[in-house]
Design a protein around this motif. Structure first.
Motif, PDB file in Angstrom:
ATOM      1  N   ILE A  63       0.848  -1.189   0.000  1.00  0.00           N
ATOM      2  CA  ILE A  63       0.000   0.000   0.000  1.00  0.00           C
ATOM      3  C   ILE A  63       0.885   1.242   0.000  1.00  0.00           C
ATOM      4  N   VAL A  64       0.451   2.245  -0.761  1.00  0.00           N
ATOM      5  CA  VAL A  64       1.127   3.537  -0.816  1.00  0.00           C
ATOM      6  C   VAL A  64       0.143   4.584  -0.314  1.00  0.00           C
ATOM      7  N   ASN A  65       0.553   5.338   0.686  1.00  0.00           N
ATOM      8  CA  ASN A  65      -0.270   6.412   1.222  1.00  0.00           C
ATOM      9  C   ASN A  65       0.070   7.682   0.437  1.00  0.00           C
ATOM     10  N   ASP A  66      -0.841   8.111  -0.420  1.00  0.00           N
ATOM     11  CA  ASP A  66      -0.626   9.300  -1.245  1.00  0.00           C
ATOM     12  C   ASP A  66      -1.118  10.581  -0.567  1.00  0.00           C
ATOM     13  N   GLY A  67      -1.548  10.476   0.682  1.00  0.00           N
ATOM     14  CA  GLY A  67      -2.139  11.624   1.359  1.00  0.00           C
ATOM     15  C   GLY A  67      -1.209  12.313   2.333  1.00  0.00           C
ATOM     16  N   ASP A  68      -1.819  13.234   3.106  1.00  0.00           N
ATOM     17  CA  ASP A  68      -1.064  14.021   4.077  1.00  0.00           C
ATOM     18  C   ASP A  68      -1.439  13.668   5.516  1.00  0.00           C
ATOM     19  N   ALA A  69      -2.092  12.500   5.710  1.00  0.00           N
ATOM     20  CA  ALA A  69      -2.428  11.997   7.043  1.00  0.00           C
ATOM     21  C   ALA A  69      -2.186  10.483   7.049  1.00  0.00           C
ATOM     22  N   ASP A  70      -2.061   9.909   8.232  1.00  0.00           N
ATOM     23  CA  ASP A  70      -1.824   8.470   8.355  1.00  0.00           C
ATOM     24  C   ASP A  70      -3.063   7.677   7.922  1.00  0.00           C
ATOM     25  N   LEU A  71      -2.837   6.417   7.534  1.00  0.00           N
ATOM     26  CA  LEU A  71      -3.911   5.456   7.320  1.00  0.00           C
ATOM     27  C   LEU A  71      -3.525   4.174   8.033  1.00  0.00           C
ATOM     28  N   THR A  72      -4.485   3.302   8.271  1.00  0.00           N
ATOM     29  CA  THR A  72      -4.191   1.996   8.857  1.00  0.00           C
ATOM     30  C   THR A  72      -4.836   0.909   8.008  1.00  0.00           C
ATOM     31  N   PHE A  73      -4.265  -0.292   8.098  1.00  0.00           N
ATOM     32  CA  PHE A  73      -4.886  -1.457   7.479  1.00  0.00           C
ATOM     33  C   PHE A  73      -4.772  -2.618   8.447  1.00  0.00           C
ATOM     34  N   THR A  74      -5.704  -3.555   8.318  1.00  0.00           N
ATOM     35  CA  THR A  74      -5.736  -4.722   9.197  1.00  0.00           C
ATOM     36  C   THR A  74      -5.809  -5.982   8.345  1.00  0.00           C
ATOM     37  N   ILE A  75      -4.897  -6.919   8.639  1.00  0.00           N
ATOM     38  CA  ILE A  75      -4.870  -8.236   8.003  1.00  0.00           C
ATOM     39  C   ILE A  75      -4.672  -9.260   9.113  1.00  0.00           C
ATOM     40  N   ASN A  76      -5.499 -10.305   9.110  1.00  0.00           N
ATOM     41  CA  ASN A  76      -5.405 -11.380  10.109  1.00  0.00           C
ATOM     42  C   ASN A  76      -5.428 -10.833  11.537  1.00  0.00           C
ATOM     43  N   GLY A  77      -6.199  -9.776  11.775  1.00  0.00           N
ATOM     44  CA  GLY A  77      -6.337  -9.220  13.121  1.00  0.00           C
ATOM     45  C   GLY A  77      -5.215  -8.299  13.549  1.00  0.00           C
ATOM     46  N   ALA A  78      -4.193  -8.125  12.733  1.00  0.00           N
ATOM     47  CA  ALA A  78      -3.073  -7.237  13.070  1.00  0.00           C
ATOM     48  C   ALA A  78      -3.209  -5.930  12.287  1.00  0.00           C
ATOM     49  N   THR A  79      -3.176  -4.808  13.010  1.00  0.00           N
ATOM     50  CA  THR A  79      -3.317  -3.495  12.385  1.00  0.00           C
ATOM     51  C   THR A  79      -1.959  -2.817  12.293  1.00  0.00           C
ATOM     52  N   ARG A  80      -1.718  -2.219  11.136  1.00  0.00           N
ATOM     53  CA  ARG A  80      -0.465  -1.489  10.909  1.00  0.00           C
ATOM     54  C   ARG A  80      -0.789  -0.088  10.421  1.00  0.00           C
ATOM     55  N   ARG A  81       0.061   0.857  10.809  1.00  0.00           N
ATOM     56  CA  ARG A  81      -0.105   2.262  10.430  1.00  0.00           C
ATOM     57  C   ARG A  81       0.880   2.590   9.310  1.00  0.00           C
ATOM     58  N   VAL A  82       0.401   3.338   8.317  1.00  0.00           N
ATOM     59  CA  VAL A  82       1.254   3.829   7.236  1.00  0.00           C
ATOM     60  C   VAL A  82       1.200   5.349   7.288  1.00  0.00           C
ATOM     61  N   LYS A  83       2.330   5.951   7.554  1.00  0.00           N
ATOM     62  CA  LYS A  83       2.421   7.411   7.681  1.00  0.00           C
ATOM     63  C   LYS A  83       2.191   8.095   6.335  1.00  0.00           C
ATOM     64  N   ALA A  84       1.847   9.366   6.369  1.00  0.00           N
ATOM     65  CA  ALA A  84       1.622  10.163   5.162  1.00  0.00           C
ATOM     66  C   ALA A  84       2.833  10.070   4.237  1.00  0.00           C
TER      67      ALA A  84
END
Length: 112
Positions: A63-84
């Motif tokens: 995943i590529v975060n093209d924005g100016d705020a963080d996003l998160t994604f969850t796979i198999n119950g584990a959530t990860r944050r991707v910074k702007a």
């Protein structure tokens, strides 16, 4: 130059081994399993919360975060944050669903 003869222990018993470009190589207690590379399966873009479900298991996610705020994604119950303006790429235990929580644009891809 490589070893062209089968490897035996002190008693003359063959040991676990495989042949590669250098010749016969001892592999320890087990034979190596072939590794299948991840292959791109589906790509999409978005800018809002989304849960994607796949008909068959996937093993990789980018995943590529093209924005100016963080996003998160969850796979198999584990959530990860991707910074702007950052990206994430990883391999996972098999999964059939990914949930993305965002208010910013992103580009995503799953691999199997």
């Amino acid at each position: 130059m490589g070893n062209d003869k089968l490897i035996r222990d002190a008693d003359g018993t063959l040991v676990p081994q495989h042949k590669d470009a250098t010749g016969w190589v001892e592999t320890g207690d087990a034979y190596p399993l072939p590794v299948r590379p991840l292959v791109a399966k589906e790509a999409w873009e978005g800018n809002a919360d989304e849960t994607k479900t796949f008909e068959s298991s996937r093993r990789g996610f980018n995943i590529v975060n093209d924005g100016d705020a963080d996003l998160t994604f969850t796979i198999n119950g584990a959530t990860r944050r991707v910074k702007a303006s950052e990206s994430y790429s990883g391999a996972f235990d098999p999964f059939t669903e990914v949930s993305i929580v965002t208010t910013v644009p992103y580009r995503a891809e799953v691999l199997a």
